[in-house]
Design a protein around this motif. Structure first.
Motif, short mmCIF file in Angstrom:
data_model
loop_
_atom_site.label_atom_id
_atom_site.label_comp_id
_atom_site.label_asym_id
_atom_site.label_seq_id
_atom_site.Cartn_x
_atom_site.Cartn_y
_atom_site.Cartn_z
N THR A 16 36.32 -4.27 -21.27
CA THR A 16 35.51 -3.45 -22.16
C THR A 16 35.90 -3.69 -23.61
OG1 THR A 16 35.20 -1.73 -20.48
CG2 THR A 16 34.91 -1.07 -22.78
N MET A 17 37.20 -3.75 -23.87
CA MET A 17 37.66 -3.98 -25.23
C MET A 17 37.24 -5.36 -25.72
SD MET A 17 39.12 -2.55 -27.76
CE MET A 17 39.81 -1.11 -26.93
N PHE A 18 37.32 -6.37 -24.85
CA PHE A 18 36.91 -7.71 -25.28
C PHE A 18 35.42 -7.72 -25.64
CE2 PHE A 18 34.87 -11.75 -24.48
CZ PHE A 18 35.58 -12.57 -25.35
N HIS A 19 34.59 -7.03 -24.86
CA HIS A 19 33.16 -7.00 -25.17
C HIS A 19 32.92 -6.43 -26.57
CE1 HIS A 19 32.53 -7.92 -20.96
NE2 HIS A 19 31.24 -7.98 -21.16
N ARG A 20 33.65 -5.39 -26.92
CA ARG A 20 33.48 -4.80 -28.26
C ARG A 20 33.92 -5.78 -29.34
NH1 ARG A 20 36.27 1.00 -26.64
NH2 ARG A 20 34.59 1.75 -25.29
#
Length: 298
Positions: A16-20
């Motif tokens: 999720t953090m990488f997507h952001r």
């Protein structure tokens, strides 16, 4: 936190953090009309994103320290290995919606609105588009032609391929084909699958019963006792997928050595006084002849 709510794991939080971070990198590239981003700038975006200052509290995730090296590797490879046709990007992390109907049990028509958030939507020619889907797993499906019946997307990518294609073509009537491109950031490799507009009726036929069953599940209400406390009663489960925790009832207890003549256990909580290790009674250390035969010679 999503992870504390019981359904998001640490690797999922990292994803999720990488997507952001990837979305903010693409926005930065588009603002500067650049096809790439320096590694140092991408890492700065990562460090700022980890604070989650501008994230709704319900959407914040906890990325443990042990996941940060993998996250940093993904960001470095994303920035170092890739360039993008930035002027062809239609939108980044845009949520699309479209209506779908299905027949009810009494023949009535039930209408529902389905939504999905695309990582990125990129134009491809006059009447096609590409949906980028970041993958932060190490597993890589086999490479096949994107027009093949089994194009080689991941197991979960099959649903995304069909659903995103339907969603995009419902929102953009001028498009006649959509390609889902799963991009595996750790491998810097992509797997693609293409859907054309003439396949939409078949996709809707598959989505309708899925939607009807989803409605039925929601109407039935939440499963009973779906809490962390209730789940823990079924075993030594903990919201920490990288390690197996010991249940509270077993903490501080030492199991008798294999082959001992006594099943007695020694509790460490009452025996570690003055920094000394607990004393094991002789009955707990007695060995059978077979166990003694396996001892190393002194």
């Amino acid at each position: 936190l999503r992870y504390a709510n019981g359904w998001s794991t640490h690797p999922q939080a990292r994803g999720t953090m990488f997507h952001r971070i990837a979305a903010e990198c693409l926005r930065t590239m588009r603002a500067s009309d650049s096809e790439g981003i320096p590694v140092e700038e991408a890492l700065q975006i990562m460090h700022e994103a980890l604070y989650q200052h501008d994230v709704d509290p319900r959407d914040r995730v906890r990325v443990p320290l042990r996941e940060l090296p993998d996250l940093e590797m993904a960001v470095v490879k994303f920035a170092h290995d890739n360039t993008f046709s930035i002027r062809s990007i239609i939108d980044i992390e845009r949520r699309l919606s479209a209506e779908l109907t299905y027949p009810g049990p009494d023949g009535e028509e039930i209408r529902r609105v389905l939504t999905g958030q695309l990582d990125a939507l990129i134009a491809r020619g006059a009447d096609e588009a590409v949906v980028l889907d970041w993958k932060t797993t190490w597993a890589l499906p086999p490479a096949r032609d994107e027009n093949a019946d089994d194009p080689g997307v991941s197991y979960h990518g099959y649903f995304q391929q069909m659903f995103y294609a339907w969603l995009v073509m419902r929102n953009y009537p001028s498009l006649n084909a959509v390609t889902l491109r799963e991009f595996y950031v750790y491998r810097t490799k992509a797997r693609s699958a293409r859907v054309t507009r003439d396949q939409l009726p078949a996709i809707e036929a598959r989505l309708r019963p899925l939607l009807a069953n989803f409605d039925r599940a929601v109407a039935a209400g939440a499963p009973p006792k779906l809490t962390l406390k209730a789940l823990e009663r079924h075993g030594s489960w903990r919201p920490s997928p990288a390690r197996r925790s010991t249940s509270p009832a077993r903490r501080g207890r030492t199991r008798a050595p294999t082959g001992s003549t006594s099943a007695a256990r020694v509790r460490g909580s009452g025996s570690r006084r003055n920094g000394r290790s607990p004393t094991v009674p002789p009955s707990c250390t007695a060995s059978t002849p077979r166990a003694a035969s396996r001892r190393r010679p002194s």
